[in-house]
Scaffold this active site. Structure first.
Site, short mmCIF file in Angstrom:
data_model
loop_
_atom_site.label_atom_id
_atom_site.label_comp_id
_atom_site.label_asym_id
_atom_site.label_seq_id
_atom_site.Cartn_x
_atom_site.Cartn_y
_atom_site.Cartn_z
N CYS A 33 0.89 -1.16 0.00
CA CYS A 33 0.00 0.00 0.00
C CYS A 33 0.93 1.21 0.00
O CYS A 33 2.15 1.05 -0.08
CB CYS A 33 -0.95 -0.02 1.19
SG CYS A 33 -0.12 0.06 2.79
O1 LIG Z 1 -0.80 3.30 2.97
C1 LIG Z 1 -1.96 2.99 3.00
C2 LIG Z 1 -2.55 2.24 4.14
O2 LIG Z 1 -1.58 1.88 5.08
C3 LIG Z 1 -2.86 3.38 1.87
O3 LIG Z 1 -2.25 3.05 0.66
C4 LIG Z 1 -3.10 4.87 1.95
O4 LIG Z 1 -3.79 5.14 3.14
C5 LIG Z 1 -3.93 5.36 0.74
O5 LIG Z 1 -5.17 4.72 0.71
P1 LIG Z 1 -6.35 5.32 -0.22
O6 LIG Z 1 -5.80 5.41 -1.61
O7 LIG Z 1 -7.47 4.31 -0.07
O8 LIG Z 1 -6.67 6.65 0.35
#
Ligand SMILES: O=C(CO)[C@H](O)[C@H](O)COP(=O)(O)O
Length: 138
Positions: free
Chosen positions: A65
């Site tokens: 992520c």
């Molecule tokens: O690092 C992360 C979680 O640990 C996610 O990638 C980050 O929060 C972005 O998520 P989104 O694109 O759903 O906002």
């Protein structure tokens, strides 16, 4: 080796991970943003890859992520999984079976180094190290 790869976005090195693993001769199973049939939120995508390992459909997984933190948390909630957030020594001391990466921090050159080190590494057979890993299953 059969490896599950999950990412919550195609940003950063996400797609490159799949290419790098295939170039190294691995069979890759994709989840999340890497698989258009699946939900791409990190909690779901990274859990799916971790379940592949825990249930024997893959020997290892790489979960990503943006920070790598959610990926490692999601993977580690699956019993039998030992996910390491791109940490030195993870394979040797912890017999980690899931590699968690931050798409924000990891560059393509660093990705290659991490994958080389990860797949060249083996778990320690020192009884104390084995006991620590076995205790995680209890
Ligand atoms: O690092 C992360 C979680 O640990 C996610 O990638 C980050 O929060 C972005 O998520 P989104 O694109 O759903 O906002």
């Amino acid at each position: 080796m059969r490896i599950a790869v999950a990412a919550d976005s195609l940003d950063g090195v996400a797609a490159r991970i799949v290419g790098e693993l295939r170039e190294r001769g691995h069979e890759v199973v994709t989840h999340g943003a890497l698989n258009e049939a699946e939900r791409d939120d990190w909690a779901w995508a990274c859990e799916a890859a971790a379940r592949d390992v825990a249930e024997g459909r893959a020997e290892q997984a790489v979960v990503c992520c943006w920070t790598g933190t959610g990926a490692s948390i999601a993977a580690n909630k699956v019993r039998g999984v030992r996910a390491a957030l791109c940490a030195d020594g993870a394979r040797r001391w912890n017999d980690a079976n899931v590699l968690a990466l931050s798409l924000r921090v990891v560059s393509e050159p660093l990705l290659k180094e991490i994958l080389d080190a990860w797949f060249a590494g083996t778990a320690s057979t020192d009884p104390a190290d084995v006991a620590n890993v076995e205790h995680l299953e209890t």
